[in-house]
Design an enzyme around this catalytic site. Structure first.
Site, short mmCIF file in Angstrom:
data_model
loop_
_atom_site.label_atom_id
_atom_site.label_comp_id
_atom_site.label_asym_id
_atom_site.label_seq_id
_atom_site.Cartn_x
_atom_site.Cartn_y
_atom_site.Cartn_z
CG MET A 43 -10.50 -2.08 9.39
SD MET A 43 -9.31 -3.37 8.99
CE MET A 43 -8.73 -3.77 10.63
CG ASP A 70 -7.09 1.03 4.08
OD1 ASP A 70 -7.93 0.26 4.60
OD2 ASP A 70 -5.98 1.26 4.60
N GLY A 88 0.82 -1.21 0.00
CA GLY A 88 0.00 0.00 0.00
C GLY A 88 0.86 1.26 0.00
O1 F6P Z 1 -4.41 -0.66 5.68
C1 F6P Z 1 -5.22 -1.74 5.96
C2 F6P Z 1 -5.75 -1.68 7.37
O2 F6P Z 1 -6.60 -2.78 7.59
C3 F6P Z 1 -6.48 -0.38 7.72
O3 F6P Z 1 -7.79 -0.35 7.21
C4 F6P Z 1 -6.38 -0.39 9.21
O4 F6P Z 1 -6.43 0.93 9.71
C5 F6P Z 1 -5.03 -0.99 9.46
O5 F6P Z 1 -4.69 -1.72 8.29
C6 F6P Z 1 -4.96 -1.92 10.64
O6 F6P Z 1 -3.64 -2.25 10.82
P1 F6P Z 1 -3.09 -3.48 11.69
O7 F6P Z 1 -3.35 -4.73 10.91
O8 F6P Z 1 -1.64 -3.20 11.83
O9 F6P Z 1 -3.85 -3.47 12.96
#
Ligand code: F6P
Length: 380
Positions: free
Chosen positions: A179, A137, A112
């Site tokens: 999310m 996202d 990303g």
């Molecule tokens: O970027 C993808 C995502 O799922 C976001 O939507 C969310 O804010 C973040 O990653 C969560 O991150 P982690 O998996 O590190 O908790």
């Protein structure tokens, strides 16, 4: 002999394996036995620490429908890439060294925003790089869509669908927190697809008063329940008016675990309706890709193999106007794609009466509000 490295970096999503498969199958098809594909373990970490293995054709078989990533992933923040360790060597130096030691022709990087910034850094350091746009996202600039997004949308939509029946039975307000990091794409589209009554996204700050008003209006018009799709990054109008520092402090002082729970707390106090919260969280990133993402990732993977064949390095493979194209990494790196407040999708939602909690229902309303302000300014 071509030598290609591959890695998946950042938060996982559906379609990582099917993308790896698309790239590998197309490369094997093109080069036969004249290619070696190396898989780095846990994203940039593997490149930094020199942890990789030679993949075989079998590694890429049977993974089209499998979730997660066969290579593993990790978050390696871009801001730390150029910080020297006790020996004065940076992570960036180590990655370039591994690339050189392995005599790679190209690194294929699936990731990303942060990942793409680091991919561009490696390009600037002289590595041949091709990136592929991953994230639920959908906030990567330069591509109409990222892979993983559609599948996550299916899951979030399913959550909203299922909440409808219990919300109706109990005449409750349900908040479904979706999310999306700082962007509202996933909430906006799954909110529309799931028939949410109110959609709150970071790009359109909400007023609690307006959310309450909409809930009350719904109740008065005979709807016993309401569904609010709230993005994890949603902010109130008061927060939008804060400085970055003030905002950080106010969020640090927040006692609820997330925005969905805070909103529930606020609504419980502000209006006389029973409110519940559902947070599907990482469930939205789980499982295999849907049919759309399987096709998209295969197309993107083949696009990456084509760029390797033509030595068109330094690009992200993207989807634009339903065509697979190459977009220079230098253009993409560091740019986020947020929901434009006047996006057609936002207008579509407003046109069928979905509220964004900002007191505006339709374009007409917006115009009225503008005209009113103009009149007031004139009088003043
Ligand atoms: O970027 C993808 C995502 O799922 C976001 O939507 C969310 O804010 C973040 O990653 C969560 O991150 P982690 O998996 O590190 O908790």
């Amino acid at each position: 002999m071509k030598r290609i490295g591959m890695l998946t970096s950042g938060g996982d999503c559906q379609g990582l394996n099917s993308t790896l498969r698309g790239v590998a199958k197309a490369l094997y098809q093109e080069y036969g036995d004249d290619i070696e594909i190396y898989g780095f373990r846990d994203g940039y970490k593997g490149l930094i620490e020199g942890k990789y293995r030679l993949m075989t054709k079998r590694d890429f078989s049977g993974i089209l429908t499998i979730g997660g990533t066969i290579l593993g992933t990790s978050r390696q923040p871009f801001k730390n890439m150029k910080i020297p360790d006790e020996n004065g060597v940076t992570k960036c130096d180590k990655m370039v060294q591994t690339y050189k030691d392995m005599q790679l022709d190209c690194l294929v990087i699936l990731g990303g925003n942060g990942t793409t910034k680091s991919a561009n850094m490696l390009r600037e350091e002289g590595c041949n790089v091709i990136s592929l746009p991953k994230t639920i996202d959908n906030d990567l600039w330069g591509t109409d869509m990222t892979f993983g997004y559609q599948t996550a949308m299916d899951i979030a939509t399913d959550v909203i669908d299922k909440i409808h029946s219990t919300a109706t039975s109990h005449s409750r307000v349900f908040i479904v927190e979706i999310m999306g990091h700082g962007a509202g794409w996933l909430t906006l589209t799954s909110g529309i697809a799931g028939g949410a009554d109110i959609i709150l996204i970071p790009e359109i700050p909400y007023s609690l008063e307006d959310v309450c008003r909409t809930l009350e209006e719904r109740r008065r018009s005979g709807h016993s329940f309401s569904i609010i799709a709230v993005a994890e990054g949603a902010i109130s109008q008061e927060e939008a008016a804060m400085s970055k520092k003030e905002f950080k402090a106010s969020r640090a002082a927040m006692t609820e675990p997330s925005i969905g729970f805070r909103l529930a707390h606020e609504l419980n106090e502000a209006c006389d309706q029973e409110v519940r919260v559902v947070n599907p969280g990482h469930f939205q990133r789980g499982g295999g890709p849907d049919a759309f993402d399987r096709v998209l990732t295969t197309r993107l993977g083949v696009g990456a193999a084509r760029l390797i064949k033509h030595q068109q390095y330094g690009n992200m493979v993207a989807l634009r106007n339903n065509e697979i194209v190459a977009v220079p990494l230098s253009e993409v790196a560091g740019k986020l794609k947020m929901v434009p407040v006047d996006d057609q999708m936002v207008e579509t939602a407003r046109a069928i009466g979905i509220s964004f909690g900002d007191g505006i229902q339709t374009k007409k309303d917006k115009k009225k509000k503008k005209d009113k302000k103009k009149d007031k300014d004139k009088k003043d």
